[in-house]
Design an enzyme around this catalytic site. Structure first.
Site, PDB file in Angstrom:
ATOM      1  CG  HIS A  80      -1.855   1.127   1.343  1.00 44.61           C
ATOM      2  ND1 HIS A  80      -3.219   0.961   1.433  1.00 44.61           N
ATOM      3  CD2 HIS A  80      -1.657   2.464   1.394  1.00 44.61           C
ATOM      4  CE1 HIS A  80      -3.811   2.135   1.540  1.00 44.61           C
ATOM      5  NE2 HIS A  80      -2.886   3.070   1.522  1.00 44.61           N
ATOM      6  CG  HIS A  82      -0.825   6.906  -1.597  1.00 46.53           C
ATOM      7  ND1 HIS A  82      -2.095   7.048  -2.130  1.00 46.53           N
ATOM      8  CD2 HIS A  82      -0.985   6.242  -0.423  1.00 46.53           C
ATOM      9  CE1 HIS A  82      -2.976   6.507  -1.301  1.00 46.53           C
ATOM     10  NE2 HIS A  82      -2.328   6.009  -0.260  1.00 46.53           N
ATOM     11  CD  GLU A 234      -5.940   7.625   6.282  1.00 49.18           C
ATOM     12  OE1 GLU A 234      -4.744   7.937   6.473  1.00 49.18           O
ATOM     13  OE2 GLU A 234      -6.443   7.533   5.142  1.00 49.18           O
ATOM     14  CG  ASP A 331      -0.389   5.329   3.665  1.00 49.04           C
ATOM     15  OD1 ASP A 331      -0.873   5.261   2.521  1.00 49.04           O
ATOM     16  OD2 ASP A 331      -0.988   5.876   4.604  1.00 49.04           O
ATOM     17  CG  ASN A 332       0.455   8.938   1.884  1.00 49.34           C
ATOM     18  OD1 ASN A 332      -0.257   8.131   2.459  1.00 49.34           O
ATOM     19  ND2 ASN A 332       0.015   9.699   0.901  1.00 49.34           N
TER      20      ASN A 332
END
Length: 438
Positions: A80, A82, A234, A331-332
């Protein structure tokens, strides 16, 4: 001085003798584990393949031998991320550090800067970092809005081709669930998913569009044979529970494809009975849950002048106890949703262990960054075994305790039986992009 085990590049036949590996990450009969869940093995590499993997023995094979104490790990799977947002923090700062601040900053940057060349350059930089850190597979979410859908998917497709054989890439679309009811939007998204992969998804939130939006996505995925990947809950609001709606919809549609749901932060704050009911639905629906501990600790429960009161992560222990596959991911990275990070899954594992208490024993949780994400993404079994590609990491640590304690430990990344150049890309490579020069 601690140095990494590093076989010379010219060697095409060599052994690692008496090296430690989490028992859940290998396919070796009769492996005996220690208190941490580690077992000792001998590993033989011939050309680009693991030729032998067996319990450690005292014999000395007729080949080069490396017999320093070390830890053996498969290549990481980051399920996961981005990539389209990565590294925009210098020109799109989220000065409040809040979720709302990120939601304001990203669209401004996207509209001003996300050309094909900008998105592509940042993707390649991120992938160079992930590869050097030892990751071999990534799923990225791509913001899908108007013309950006095609721009970002085409940049992704080019990056997937360029990195094939080094980092295997998957993509999932990211858009609010209400857009699932927009025919023009869904035609655009459907075209990109058909062209560049087989994964469909959205961000879910309570409201009148939730159930019809979920029904449409499940029907489309079922008709096309696609996977599903959702962002859900979230938030620190215990009144938000779209995860249960996703699970119930999967059961109602008798959907038998893979479903991955990310975040699910509010699940930790539910009353006990509602949490138990939701987890039971998730288990029955066959859903996997990916937690993003670094980003969610950064964003959740952040209010001015107040220390956070909770960790921001989902109920991972309760989910795992119910038989739900759980994993963690990056994630980010360096964007308004998370100002730090480098797509380094060793960092995610180390910090995730502290945040989510993945220890005592460590080995029980080792699958969260290797085998479980590989299964969730439909990749081949990530366990090390005789006959599998010689893709793994070696770290000069005699235990997982030593590995977790020293982030600066060197690591050797072996791909195709050869130690790669693991030099990280310098940030100056991003200076060519507008607004990213310090």
């Amino acid at each position: 001085m601690i140095e990494a085990i590093r076989p010379p590049r010219h060697l095409r036949h060599w052994w690692l003798k008496d090296i430690r590996v989490p028992a859940c990450l290998i396919a070796v009969p009769d492996a005996v584990s220690d208190a941490e869940g580690l077992t000792r093995v001998d590993l033989e590499v011939v050309d680009d393949t693991i030729a032998t993997l067996r319990p450690a023995s005292w014999d000395r094979p007729e080949a080069a031998i490396f017999h320093e104490p070390g830890l053996l790990l498969p290549a990481f799977v980051d399920a996961h991320t981005h990539l389209d947002k990565g590294h925009i923090a210098p020109r799109a700062p989220n000065l409040s550090g809040t979720f709302a601040g990120a939601l304001e900053a990203v669209p401004r940057d996207r509209e001003a800067h996300w050309t094909a060349s900008d998105v592509s350059a940042r993707m390649h930089f991120a992938l160079a970092s992930a590869y050097a850190h030892g990751t071999h597979a990534i799923r990225t979410h791509l913001d899908c809005k108007d013309q950006q859908t095609r721009i970002s998917y085409e940049a992704f497709g080019a990056a997937r081709d360029a990195w094939r054989g080094k980092v295997e890439l998957q993509a999932s679309p990211l858009f609010p669930i209400d857009l699932a009811l927009d025919d023009v939007h869904m035609r655009s998204v459907g075209e990109m998913v058909s062209t560049f992969g087989d994964c469909l998804g959205a961000v879910t939130f309570p409201g009148p569009a939730l159930q019809p939006g979920l029904d449409r996505l499940f029907r489309l995925a079922g008709d096309k044979g696609w996977r599903l990947d959702f962002h859900a809950d979230e938030t620190d609001d215990p009144g938000v529970n779209t995860l249960a709606a996703i699970a119930q919809t999967a059961l109602d549609h008798r959907f038998d494809g893979p479903i991955l749901v990310g975040h699910c932060c509010s699940l930790s704050l539910f009353p006990d009975e509602e949490r138990k009911r939701t987890i039971d639905l998730v288990a029955r629906a066959g859903i996997s849950i990916v937690s993003l501990p670094l980003c969610n600790m950064y964003l959740q429960d952040r209010y001015p002048g107040r220390t956070p009161h909770w960790r921001g992560i989902t109920a991972l222990h309760e989910l795992k106890a119910a038989g739900v596959p759980v994993l963690i991911a990056s994630d980010n990275t360096r964007d308004p949703f998370y100002a730090y990070g480098d797509l380094d899954m060793a960092e995610v594992w180390r910090l995730g262990t502290r945040i989510a208490q993945f220890d005592h024993p460590f080995g029980v949780w080792a699958g969260t960054v290797f085998t479980t994400p590989a299964e969730a993404l439909g990749l081949p079994d990530a366990r090390l075994r005789a006959g599998s590609p010689a893709d793994f990491l070696v770290v000069p640590a005699r235990s997982l305790s030593e590995f977790m304690a020293r982030p600066a430990l060197p690591r050797t990344v072996i791909r195709g039986g050869v130690a790669i150049d693991a030099t990280l890309p310098g940030y100056e490579r991003l200076d060519q992009l507008e607004g990213l020069r310090p």
